[in-house]
Structures are given as C-alpha cells and as structure tokens.
Write a protein that holds these residues in place. Structure first.
Motif, short mmCIF file in Angstrom:
data_model
loop_
_atom_site.label_atom_id
_atom_site.label_comp_id
_atom_site.label_asym_id
_atom_site.label_seq_id
_atom_site.Cartn_x
_atom_site.Cartn_y
_atom_site.Cartn_z
N ALA A 1 3.62 54.66 30.58
CA ALA A 1 4.37 54.20 31.76
C ALA A 1 3.47 53.46 32.73
CB ALA A 1 5.04 55.38 32.45
N ALA A 2 2.23 53.92 32.84
CA ALA A 2 1.27 53.23 33.71
C ALA A 2 0.91 51.86 33.15
CB ALA A 2 0.02 54.09 33.89
N VAL A 3 0.63 51.79 31.85
CA VAL A 3 0.22 50.53 31.22
C VAL A 3 1.37 49.53 31.20
CG1 VAL A 3 -0.52 49.47 29.06
CG2 VAL A 3 -1.57 51.61 29.82
N GLN A 4 2.53 49.97 30.71
CA GLN A 4 3.68 49.07 30.65
C GLN A 4 4.22 48.76 32.04
OE1 GLN A 4 4.61 47.44 28.09
NE2 GLN A 4 3.47 48.53 26.50
N GLY A 5 4.04 49.71 32.96
CA GLY A 5 4.45 49.44 34.34
C GLY A 5 3.64 48.33 34.96
N ALA A 6 2.34 48.27 34.63
CA ALA A 6 1.49 47.19 35.13
C ALA A 6 1.95 45.85 34.55
CB ALA A 6 0.04 47.46 34.78
N ALA A 7 2.34 45.85 33.27
CA ALA A 7 2.84 44.62 32.65
C ALA A 7 4.15 44.19 33.28
CB ALA A 7 3.01 44.83 31.15
N LEU A 8 5.01 45.16 33.54
CA LEU A 8 6.29 44.87 34.19
C LEU A 8 6.05 44.29 35.57
CD1 LEU A 8 9.38 45.02 34.39
CD2 LEU A 8 9.14 47.43 35.05
N ARG A 9 5.13 44.88 36.31
CA ARG A 9 4.84 44.40 37.65
C ARG A 9 4.33 42.96 37.62
NH1 ARG A 9 4.03 47.22 42.39
NH2 ARG A 9 3.46 45.83 44.08
N ARG A 10 3.41 42.66 36.72
CA ARG A 10 2.88 41.29 36.62
C ARG A 10 3.99 40.30 36.29
NH1 ARG A 10 -1.25 44.02 33.78
NH2 ARG A 10 -0.33 43.41 31.79
N GLY A 11 4.84 40.66 35.33
CA GLY A 11 5.92 39.76 34.93
C GLY A 11 6.91 39.52 36.05
N LEU A 12 7.25 40.57 36.78
CA LEU A 12 8.20 40.43 37.89
C LEU A 12 7.60 39.63 39.04
CD1 LEU A 12 9.82 44.00 37.98
CD2 LEU A 12 10.84 41.89 37.08
N GLU A 13 6.32 39.81 39.28
CA GLU A 13 5.68 39.05 40.36
C GLU A 13 5.63 37.56 40.03
OE1 GLU A 13 1.98 41.08 40.94
OE2 GLU A 13 2.83 42.38 42.51
N GLU A 14 5.43 37.24 38.76
CA GLU A 14 5.47 35.82 38.35
C GLU A 14 6.86 35.24 38.58
OE1 GLU A 14 4.20 35.60 34.33
OE2 GLU A 14 2.15 36.30 34.76
N LEU A 15 7.88 36.02 38.28
CA LEU A 15 9.25 35.55 38.52
C LEU A 15 9.53 35.45 40.02
CD1 LEU A 15 11.11 37.64 35.80
CD2 LEU A 15 10.69 35.18 35.78
N CYS A 16 8.99 36.38 40.78
CA CYS A 16 9.18 36.37 42.23
C CYS A 16 8.66 35.07 42.84
CB CYS A 16 8.48 37.57 42.84
SG CYS A 16 8.55 37.68 44.65
N ASP A 17 7.54 34.59 42.30
CA ASP A 17 6.93 33.37 42.84
C ASP A 17 7.80 32.14 42.62
OD1 ASP A 17 4.74 34.82 43.66
OD2 ASP A 17 3.53 34.36 41.89
N ARG A 18 8.73 32.22 41.67
CA ARG A 18 9.58 31.06 41.38
C ARG A 18 10.75 30.91 42.34
NH1 ARG A 18 10.61 31.66 34.84
NH2 ARG A 18 8.44 32.15 34.23
N TYR A 19 11.17 32.01 42.93
CA TYR A 19 12.42 31.99 43.68
C TYR A 19 12.22 32.53 45.09
CZ TYR A 19 14.12 31.58 38.91
OH TYR A 19 14.32 31.16 37.60
#
Length: 431
Positions: A327-345
């Motif tokens: 959960a910690a490892v995949q949570g970090a991946a989820l966070r990175r992916g969501l932050e990249e999407l956040c930067d678009r909109y």
C-alpha cells in the motif's frame, strides 16, 4: 418489481455478479475497476477463495454463539492478532459489526471509564467539524457533517461539542496554544471545563467528509498532550484508514501517537464479513476490569465466530503477503500519477493523502466531484465521492482508493482510466 428499500430511488442499480482482485462484474457482463475498494473496505480485493474456505470451515463448526455465554477460538485469535500488529503492548478488542457500532461503543466506553474513575460529571465528547463518524444517532451526533446531520438535528445529542477542523496551512508548530489547529480544543476545554469532558475523538486522516486530508506534523501529538493534561480519553477513528490502507497499520503510526481507544472496521475484514472493533489500551481495560467488572453494553452479533474468523485471517494475510508495504509503494505510484494529472487541469486543486487513500480536491464548482465520479462510472471505473462541507474549502472532493493487493499493471490501468475520465470531464465543463 423489486421489494428492496434502496438508498436512492432515483438511481438504477446494476446487479453485482462476481469479482476478482480489483475488478467487479455485473449480471450484464459489464466490468468495473474498483478504484474505491467498495467504500475503502475491500482491501484484499474480491473473490478470494482462501477467505471463502475460512468462512465455510467456521460455519460448519458453529455460525453463532452469543458473547453473553461464550467466547470462541476465532474471537480469541482475532484479539491476539490485532494486539500483535499494533504499536505498544496490552490492547484489548471489543468486536462489533461495523464502524458506526464501533463508534457508539467507544463513546459509551469512554463515559463508563470516567464513571469507574470517579468522575460522573464527565460526559461531553469533543469532536470536529468536517468530520464523519457514522450514521447511527450517537455516531452522527459526534460527526461534524452538516448535511448528514440536518434531517436528524432534533434527535442529536448536545453532549457532543464540535470544534473547528485543522487548517490546510497552519502557521503554528503543533504544540500547545501556538497552533491554530489545536487552539479550538483548548478553547472548548476552557469554555465547558475539563471536568465535564469525557473524551475527544478525531480522524487521523480525513475520510468521506474531507478526502485524504492529513493534519500537519505535531497535531496528533498535541492532542495526546492535551488529553493527558486534562484527564480526557483520546479516541482515534480509523474505520477507513486502519489496517494498512495508508501504508501503515494505522494512519496515526506516521506520527507515532498512541490513543487510548482506536475505532476500526471496513478493512479489518476486507469486506468478507460485517466486522468492526473498539481497541482499548491497558488503562481503559483495567478501569472496567478493576472497577465494576461489567461494561454495560452489547450487540447481538458482537464477536460473531464467522466474522471473527475472517478478521483474524485478514490480518494474517496482510502480513504474509506484505500488503501494508505494498500500500505504501503503490500509494506512492498513485500519488505521482494523480499529481501529474493535477498539473494538466486547473480545476483540480490538490492531491493529498497517504498510501492507497488519496484524496482529490477540486475547485469549488458545485457538482464537479460528482461529475467526475459519474463520468468514471460510465467508463467502468469506481471512485468514492466525498461529501464534505464547503467549510475549509472542502466542498468538492473524492477518494481514489483501490485494493491493497493492486500490482504495477493494475495501477497503470487505473491511472490510464483516470486520465481518460478527467479528459472527458475537462471537455464537458469547457463546453
């Protein structure tokens, strides 16, 4: 014609057929990526035969035994397993059938402990605005969620004192009166008198009322100090966040703070049985044991052997499969992916949370979070719609919270789905 009393008569509910890992299928053959783990419940994913075998084996032995008369091997095992994974020593487990029951139990337990300690004047409970602790009357009284409270306001108890929620940006250091987030608790203690307060209850990380909100470092430690200073029982509501969801056993583990009572449910059974629990430390336990020796409380299904067997096995699986670390490892991946999407909109304000409990906070455009959740549903992706208030700027938000078993491939698929959904939403709000 259905004879089911549905939550919302305006919705059409597809009939669930089956599930496997992070996916669900309805009876029409449609597949859904469960990006919400149901309601942050299905931590171990769907369709696990190993847990089905545990259920069948226990049902064949005995499915029900009332805890007024019996204990059971699964219940004792559940208590041992919970005690083994928590920080500290000497935890005692009072089982329930879910989160609201567990919150009610914690409230009543804190009151009785104060009575046992010779403080009958202590009955008030301090909680926070923009919080959610459950839908029963006592749990709703403890919740600072205005829209959920409104229809039932005449029924709610004024023994619960709601203080301001912590701020997203606090200028203080999180110690004593120097912190703007802690000050509301001190003000309430000053106003009502410490001698009238039995307990204080908070969520270490925001759930449905404040998706993924994490108070600043030092906040929980300050609450611990205040509770100790004034003889107040400290309760952490970890119904959503407990047992691995945030990448730790409890969300409070990030701060290294131990409460007197922890309230858990949801992920405790992974959704394979209705199960919650109140976990009390040694002082709470001994106050009852050495006092009257009788907690004046109980539910019919508390300690149900089948549910207890499931909970005990779920905790073992979390450890055997390394799911809390995952959960910690995949949570970090989820966070990175969501932050990249956040930067678009520009209409996505903030990504926040811990582990696989990531909140997405949107610009204050009424209905925007629901539009995202509905669009995701159209694309076969389930997200958890937040329902907090506009106070604190948290009116539009949701949780992204896939099961703890999620792997790299599934996480990539989930983030691709999120990218597709957000692109469609952007076109819809731009036209």
């Amino acid at each position: 014609m259905s004879h089911v009393f549905y939550r919302n008569f305006h919705n059409k509910y597809p009939e669930i057929s089956h599930g496997h890992r992070v996916y669900l299928w309805d009876s029409g053959g449609n597949r859904y990526f469960d990006g919400a783990s149901g309601a942050l419940v299905a931590n171990l994913g769907h369709g696990r035969k190993d847990i089905a075998e545990v259920i069948c084996a226990q049902v064949e032995k005995v499915a029900f035994a009332h805890t007024m008369r019996f204990t059971s091997a699964p219940l004792e095992r559940l208590g041992r397993n919970i005690n083994a994974v928590l920080q500290g020593e000497g935890w005692y487990v009072y089982p329930t059938s879910g989160g609201s029951e567990a919150v009610e139990t914690a409230i009543k337990l804190s009151r009785q402990v104060q009575l046992e300690r010779g403080h009958p004047e202590r009955y008030r409970i301090l909680t926070r605005r923009s919080s959610y602790h459950g839908n029963s009357i006592g749990a709703l009284s403890a919740s600072g969620h205005a829209s959920r409270r409104k229809p039932y306001s005449p029924l709610l108890s004024d023994a619960f004192i709601l203080v301001d929620a912590p701020k997203a940006h606090c200028p203080g250091l999180g110690t004593g009166e120097s912190c703007d987030c802690v000050a509301p608790f001190l003000a309430a203690i000053d106003q009502y008198g410490a001698e009238s307060i039995a307990a204080m209850m908070v969520e270490p990380i925001g759930g449905s009322a404040r998706s993924g909100f994490v108070p600043h470092e030092g906040y929980l430690k300050s609450l611990r100090e205040i509770a100790d200073r004034y003889g107040i029982i400290l309760i952490f509501d970890e119904v959503m966040s407990g047992f691995g969801r945030t990448g730790k056993v409890l969300a409070a583990d990030y701060e290294g703070v131990l409460p007197d009572i922890v309230v858990v449910a949801k992920g405790l059974s992974g959704g394979y049985a209705p199960l919650g629990a109140v976990i009390a430390n040694e002082d709470i336990y001994q106050a009852i044991r050495a006092g009257s020796g009788h907690f004046v409380h109980g539910f019919t299904y508390s300690g149900n052997p089948v549910a207890a067997a499931v909970g005990a096995r779920v905790i073992e699986i979390l450890q055997e499969e390394g799911l809390i670390d995952n959960a910690a490892v995949q949570g970090a991946a989820l966070r990175r992916g969501l932050e990249e999407l956040c930067d678009r909109y520009p209409w996505i304000s903030t990504i926040r949370g811990r582990g696989l409990m990531q909140g997405i906070l949107f610009a204050p455009i009424p209905g925007l979070a629901k539009l995202v959740v509905d669009t995701a549903w159209e694309h076969g992706c389930i997200l958890y719609l937040g329902s907090g208030e506009t106070e604190g700027g948290d009116g539009e938000h949701l949780l992204a919270a896939p099961p703890l078993i999620i792997n790299d491939t599934e996480m990539g698929e989930f983030l691709d789905l999120m990218a597709e959904v957000l692109a469609v939403v952007d076109r819809r709000i731009s036209t």
